[in-house]
Every structure is written in C-alpha cells, then in structure tokens.
Motif scaffolding. Structure first.
Motif, PDB file in Angstrom:
ATOM      1  N   TYR A 110       0.854  -1.191   0.000  1.00 34.53           N
ATOM      2  CA  TYR A 110       0.000   0.000   0.000  1.00 34.53           C
ATOM      3  C   TYR A 110       0.885   1.234   0.000  1.00 34.53           C
ATOM      4  O   TYR A 110       1.886   1.298   0.710  1.00 34.53           O
ATOM      5  N   SER A 111       0.512   2.240  -0.803  1.00 36.18           N
ATOM      6  CA  SER A 111       1.235   3.505  -0.853  1.00 36.18           C
ATOM      7  C   SER A 111       2.670   3.256  -1.323  1.00 36.18           C
ATOM      8  O   SER A 111       2.887   2.621  -2.360  1.00 36.18           O
ATOM      9  N   TRP A 131       3.809   7.397  -8.803  1.00 37.15           N
ATOM     10  CA  TRP A 131       4.275   8.702  -9.243  1.00 37.15           C
ATOM     11  C   TRP A 131       5.780   8.858  -8.988  1.00 37.15           C
ATOM     12  O   TRP A 131       6.400   9.817  -9.478  1.00 37.15           O
ATOM     13  N   TYR A 132       6.386   7.937  -8.275  1.00 33.28           N
ATOM     14  CA  TYR A 132       7.767   8.090  -7.820  1.00 33.28           C
ATOM     15  C   TYR A 132       8.703   8.367  -9.000  1.00 33.28           C
ATOM     16  O   TYR A 132       8.572   7.772 -10.077  1.00 33.28           O
ATOM     17  N   GLU A 133       9.632   9.232  -8.776  1.00 28.20           N
ATOM     18  CA  GLU A 133      10.533   9.735  -9.810  1.00 28.20           C
ATOM     19  C   GLU A 133      11.181   8.599 -10.610  1.00 28.20           C
ATOM     20  O   GLU A 133      11.914   7.774 -10.062  1.00 28.20           O
ATOM     21  N   ALA A 158      -6.577  10.826  -7.892  1.00 28.21           N
ATOM     22  CA  ALA A 158      -6.178  11.125  -9.265  1.00 28.21           C
ATOM     23  C   ALA A 158      -5.993  12.619  -9.485  1.00 28.21           C
ATOM     24  O   ALA A 158      -6.874  13.423  -9.182  1.00 28.21           O
ATOM     25  N   GLY A 159      -4.835  12.990 -10.012  1.00 28.26           N
ATOM     26  CA  GLY A 159      -4.596  14.369 -10.414  1.00 28.26           C
ATOM     27  C   GLY A 159      -4.557  15.370  -9.290  1.00 28.26           C
ATOM     28  O   GLY A 159      -4.762  16.563  -9.513  1.00 28.26           O
ATOM     29  N   GLY A 194       0.742  14.479  -8.270  1.00 36.81           N
ATOM     30  CA  GLY A 194      -0.300  14.816  -9.231  1.00 36.81           C
ATOM     31  C   GLY A 194      -0.287  13.949 -10.473  1.00 36.81           C
ATOM     32  O   GLY A 194      -1.259  13.949 -11.247  1.00 36.81           O
ATOM     33  N   ARG A 195       0.795  13.204 -10.693  1.00 39.17           N
ATOM     34  CA  ARG A 195       0.856  12.338 -11.870  1.00 39.17           C
ATOM     35  C   ARG A 195       0.577  10.878 -11.533  1.00 39.17           C
ATOM     36  O   ARG A 195       0.858   9.986 -12.346  1.00 39.17           O
ATOM     37  N   VAL A 196       0.011  10.614 -10.338  1.00 38.24           N
ATOM     38  CA  VAL A 196      -0.158   9.220  -9.915  1.00 38.24           C
ATOM     39  C   VAL A 196      -1.085   8.443 -10.839  1.00 38.24           C
ATOM     40  O   VAL A 196      -0.839   7.272 -11.140  1.00 38.24           O
TER      41      VAL A 196
END
Length: 224
Positions: free
Chosen positions: A110-111, A139-141, A167-168, A175-177
């Motif tokens: 999770y997460s 979203w992680y780099e 989302a968003g 924000g890109r998840v």
C-alpha cells in the motif's frame, strides 16, 4: 491469530489460513496488526493464504527503490534494494519452510509499499508470481519509465488500484499518480495479457477503506 517470528533478527508477523497455497508478503508500514485484524473478516481468500509482513521498516528508506529529492522538504533515501535482497535471500526461504503446499509467492503493498511491491516483482531474480500495488506511489521519480522496460520475470498476475480522489491531486509529483499507474498497468497488460492484469478505481482518497482495498487485491491475486 498473528504470530511474531524472528528471522535472522528481523521480526515478521505471520497470519495463516487453514490450508495456505499462496504466500503473500505484505508491505504496509512498520506495524500493521490492526489493519490485518480489520482485513481478515473482509477477505475469505485469506483462508487459502499465508500473509507475512516484515516489521521495523521505514517508509522512505525501505520501500523506495532509489533516492529522490523530488518531494520538497522530504528527501528520500531509497534503500529498497537492500530490503529486496533481505526479503529474497533471508525472509522468504524461512517463511516458505514453515508451510507445506505453498504453490505461489506474491507481494502486495500500500502507498510506498505498493511501489516496492512492483519494484520487487520487476527484479531479474524475483521469486514473485503475483503482485499488487494498492494506492501505490507509482508517481515516484522515474518509476513509470523503469517499469516500462523492466523484466518482471516470474509475474503471471498483477493488480493495481487507486482511489478516485487520488487522481490528479496537486501540481507536484503526486499529481501524476493516475497517469503513471495507468502507464504501468498498460505495460503489465502487454506482457501478461489483459486477463491477467486488473486496474481498479476505488471510492475516496488515499486513506479511505484501506482494509477493503487490500481485500480486493488479495482476492484477485489468490484466484487460480
């Protein structure tokens, strides 16, 4: 009942059904006992699984695959490779030895734990047959690019989910998840086939109905 087991100095919690056929490693924080107590009555599939979770983990150190300073004021160490090595070389062999009849090995998180679950499943010597990222920090780099070309050598079944209110959200990396998760799900579908990958939208934000979300993921992973 949750049993605490010392494996080479790492305490692990173990919760097993009557006839476990799938061994699932759960990555949901340092001490998720209360979460598991809430999860058990929601997920009949646990009767055919053994669920184990390593204790004493630190989110940013142990679940992140590589360092990142993309989050303002929160530099992340990225020690996921070390936890993966400990998991594969030490924890899983000891856990498998506790049970007869284990047919599959899976990982669910999770997460940031969901990020680690897919990172672990992507390694060239990964033992994981199935994996789930629930509200995962995909979203992680650099992770979506990485996952698009990673081998996922044993993976045959994968589950991903997000809450609609996740989302968003925001202008930063988080924000890109949704786009990142959809991209990873698409890459897995290309490898495994659409019938072996599920991407679900759940109600609420990141912290809404966590046991229910994990239960859906486990149910999907445990299907034969």
């Amino acid at each position: 009942m949750i049993e605490n087991v010392d494996i080479a100095g790492r305490m692990c919690g173990v919760m097993a059904g009557k006839r476990p056929r799938t061994l699932l490693l759960l990555c949901c924080g340092p001490e998720p006992e209360e979460l598991l107590e809430a999860l058990r009555p929601l997920c009949p599939a646990l009767d055919a699984a053994a669920l184990a979770f390593p204790k004493g983990v630190e989110w940013d150190r142990d679940y992140a695959p590589w360092p990142s300073d993309e989050l303002r004021g929160r530099p992340i160490d990225g020690g996921g490779a070390a936890l993966y090595r400990e998991t594969v070389d030490v924890l899983l062999p000891a856990l498998k030895a506790r049970f007869d009849g284990i047919e599959r090995t899976g990982i669910i998180g999770y997460s940031l734990g969901g990020l680690f679950a897919l990172y672990a499943a992507s390694q060239s010597d990964s033992p994981f047959d199935c994996a789930a990222s629930v509200s995962g920090a995909l979203w992680y780099e650099g992770f979506a690019d990485y996952a698009a070309g990673a081998p996922f050598p044993r993976l045959s079944r994968a589950y991903l989910s997000l809450g609609r209110r996740e989302a968003g959200r925001g202008r930063g990396p988080m924000g890109r998840v949704s786009t990142a998760t959809e991209r990873v799900a698409g890459a897995l579908s290309t490898r495994l086939g659409d019938e072996n990958v599920r991407f679900e939208w759940n109600n609420g934000g990141h912290f809404f109905e966590i046991p229910q979300r994990l239960g859906r993921a486990i149910t999907w992973l445990c299907k034969l």
